[in-house]
Design a protein around this motif. Structure first.
Motif, PDB file in Angstrom:
ATOM      1  N   ILE B   9      57.826  44.022  95.013  1.00 15.23           N
ATOM      2  CA  ILE B   9      59.172  43.479  95.195  1.00 15.23           C
ATOM      3  C   ILE B   9      59.245  42.778  96.552  1.00 15.23           C
ATOM      4  N   LEU B  11      62.246  40.826  98.810  1.00 17.15           N
ATOM      5  CA  LEU B  11      63.633  40.379  98.937  1.00 17.15           C
ATOM      6  C   LEU B  11      63.715  39.451 100.135  1.00 17.15           C
ATOM      7  N   LEU B  59      67.693  43.509  90.694  1.00 20.15           N
ATOM      8  CA  LEU B  59      66.254  43.503  90.393  1.00 20.15           C
ATOM      9  C   LEU B  59      65.997  43.579  88.894  1.00 20.15           C
ATOM     10  N   ALA B  70      65.172  37.333  94.978  1.00 23.73           N
ATOM     11  CA  ALA B  70      64.358  38.524  94.760  1.00 23.73           C
ATOM     12  C   ALA B  70      63.161  38.107  93.918  1.00 23.73           C
ATOM     13  N   ILE B  72      59.715  39.479  91.899  1.00 26.22           N
ATOM     14  CA  ILE B  72      58.995  40.632  91.377  1.00 26.22           C
ATOM     15  C   ILE B  72      57.596  40.152  91.025  1.00 26.22           C
ATOM     16  N   VAL B  77      63.229  37.043  89.596  1.00 20.52           N
ATOM     17  CA  VAL B  77      63.721  38.044  88.638  1.00 20.52           C
ATOM     18  C   VAL B  77      64.093  37.368  87.319  1.00 20.52           C
ATOM     19  N   VAL B  84      59.357  44.615  83.807  1.00 22.25           N
ATOM     20  CA  VAL B  84      60.134  45.612  84.526  1.00 22.25           C
ATOM     21  C   VAL B  84      60.682  46.619  83.512  1.00 22.25           C
ATOM     22  N   LEU B 161      56.384  47.308  87.095  1.00 20.55           N
ATOM     23  CA  LEU B 161      57.385  47.895  87.990  1.00 20.55           C
ATOM     24  C   LEU B 161      58.386  48.737  87.200  1.00 20.55           C
ATOM     25  N   LEU B 163      62.025  50.582  87.563  1.00 21.08           N
ATOM     26  CA  LEU B 163      63.235  50.725  88.365  1.00 21.08           C
ATOM     27  C   LEU B 163      64.003  51.923  87.825  1.00 21.08           C
TER      28      LEU B 163
END
Lengths: 282, 262
Positions: B9, B11, B59, B70, B72, B77, B84, B161, B163
């Motif tokens: 990630i 940002l 995200l 952002a 990824i 995103v 994700v 990833l 979340l």
């Protein structure tokens, strides 16, 4: 009556079942006993007070009329006209209601355009349109189908919109996080979420469809149970009218039971849809 | 996979402002710049309403940031669907789908090969110890089992990833500790990057390589603590002095900020 009170040997074996069965038998006896008593009192009252049969016929006369009508094929002929119009109206009205509800719930511009008319027609008693339909579509099946479908349309429209909007916010978020398209969110989430609402709408609509059909037949039709009632009324045939009313309630109940069975099957995952409470459903 | 060693990630000046009728613009997230290494387990702790869920929603592609971007795995995103996996506070299962069908939902949404992923889904159910429950429906399962099904669903497309937003918040303390151990096991087995949002400081210390502490709203990251404890971390670690020191350190940061709910 004494026959129903005897227990079968199979039930005597287990200790838990006989008492539950006995309870059930007792409940049935109460219901049937009171029913028999009411019918008996009715029969006695009609004879004792000499009520003319075109006002209130005796139960025995009604049964005789029902038997006559059914065995001669007269009732079945009219029944098939009514049932055909009713079922087609139910199907068409419900499908259009669901489809338009889906469009309104999915596209804001559709709501802006269509909703004023919906609000206007919603509170109007739809049966009042029946004379117009007879004028426009004649004495055949078409005006009955239109009348039945118009009356089915609204509960399904309203329930479909409410149902599609009831989709859980977290589930929508989850689908967005998977990268779902608006159509996928509709298909995998919103539509299944709306099914309890749609099934409740159908349950209501199937009874309304019968009302719409009968009203259309009252206003003007060549055949059907509504037409038959009007002929019998003109002929002062009290037993005949009552026997057709019984037939109509049997049809209404049967259709309602079928829709409820379908509802339970469709909503197998919804515990609140599994209860059977005929008293409050109609 | 030949992907270069890329941050999970990134940002860049990411912020979120809500426009409200009564209070004007409300800052949910102050501009934030951050890099999280691929394969790491990062926990984000902070008081209620500090914007940590907002960050996760951005995200996950559920909300859009007001400013900044952002990335990824190097991509904006939403560009890589299926990369994700999201686990929310409640299981968010679909009651009309069986457990297996629920786990398969991301596969259906992404239009992936159903037959091949059914095997993957069964493997994931085995991983979360729900073998034999694939044909059951969510209401037949306990809360902890439902949440494990949700984890299996998040893993089925093999995202790089994960979340997780308070994934065990609704569970009782015993189940929660068990799930913490399970999550560590799954993470060590699958080698994914994880961003875990939690209210529980011990949970964050137990699971994470790195704990980020957020300030009350408008949220920003005020501490970045590396948790240097050996893995696999057993349950008994929670009683060790090292563990206690990390927990105390984070708790002090909260107290200095006036945050009470941690």
């Amino acid at each position: 009556m004494t026959m129903t009170e005897t227990r079968t040997p199979a039930d005597a074996g287990s200790p838990a079942r006989p008492s539950r069965l006995a309870g059930k038998i007792r409940d049935w006896l109460v219901t049937l006993g009171c029913f028999a008593l009411t019918i008996g009192a009715w029969e006695a009252a009609v004879h004792a007070m000499n009520v003319p049969s075109y006002v209130v016929p005796a139960p025995t006369e009604i049964v005789a009329a029902l038997h006559r009508g059914l065995s001669s094929g007269l009732y079945l002929r009219h029944l098939s006209h009514t049932l055909q119009a009713c079922l087609m109206g139910f199907a068409i009205g419900s499908l259009i209601g669901i489809a338009l509800g889906a469009v309104i719930a999915s596209f804001r511009f559709a709501e802006l355009i269509v909703y004023p008319y919906v609000i206007m027609f919603k509170s109007m008693p739809k049966v009042a349109l029946a004379p117009l339909f007879t004028l426009w579509f004649g004495l055949g099946i078409t005006s009955k189908i239109v009348s039945a479908s118009i009356i089915c349309f609204f509960p399904l429209l309203v329930n479909t919109i409410a149902g599609l909007r009831s989709a859980d916010e977290d589930r929508i978020s989850l689908m967005k996080s998977m990268g779902a398209t608006p159509f996928q969110i509709f298909w995998y989430l919103r539509f299944p979420s709306a099914l309890p609402f749609i099934m409740a709408g159908l349950e209501l609509a199937v009874v309304l469809a019968l009302i719409g059909t009968i009203v259309a037949e009252f206003v003007g039709a060549r055949a059907g149970l509504g037409t038959l009632i009007q002929i019998q009324n003109a002929n002062m045939d009290g037993p005949g009218q009552f026997s057709v009313l019984i037939l109509l309630s049997v049809i209404g109940l049967t259709m309602n039971v079928i829709v409820r069975k379908i509802k339970k099957w469709v909503l197998f995952w919804d515990p609140s849809a599994q209860g059977d409470d005929p008293g409050t459903q109609i | 996979m030949p992907a270069p060693a890329q941050d999970a990630i990134v940002l860049r000046g990411l912020s979120k402002t809500y426009r409200t009728r009564d209070h004007g613009d409300v800052f949910a997230l102050q501009p934030m710049t951050l890099d999280l290494a691929a394969g790491s387990f990062v926990a984000l702790v902070g008081p209620s309403g500090c914007g940590k869920s907002t960050l996760l929603k951005i995200l996950a592609g559920i909300q859009k940031p007001s400013t900044g971007e952002a990335l990824i795995h190097g991509q904006p995103v939403g560009a890589a669907r299926g990369d994700v996996g999201v686990v929310m506070q409640s299981p968010v299962l679909f009651p009309w789908r069986s457990i297996l069908q629920n786990v398969m939902l991301p596969v259906n949404v992404l239009g992936l090969d159903t037959a091949r992923h059914r095997t993957v889904a069964m493997d994931m159910l085995k991983l979360v110890e729900l073998e034999g429950f694939e044909r059951r429906y969510p209401r037949e399962l306990s809360g902890g089992m439902q949440q494990r099904a949700a984890i299996a669903r998040a893993l089925v497309t093999d995202p790089k990833l994960l979340l997780m937003d308070e994934p065990f918040g609704a569970l009782d303390a015993m189940t929660r500790e068990h799930m913490n151990v399970e999550l560590q096991r799954i993470w060590m087995e699958k080698k994914k990057s994880v961003l875990l949002i939690t209210h529980s400081i011990p949970e964050a210390v137990f699971l994470a390589d790195r704990v980020l502490v957020m300030s009350p709203r408008p949220g920003r990251i005020i501490e970045d603590i590396t948790i240097d404890l050996p893995r696999p971390r057993p349950m008994s670690l929670m009683g060790s002095p090292d563990f206690g020191r990390y927990v105390a350190q984070i708790r002090e940061i909260f107290q200095a900020q006036g945050g009470l709910d941690a």
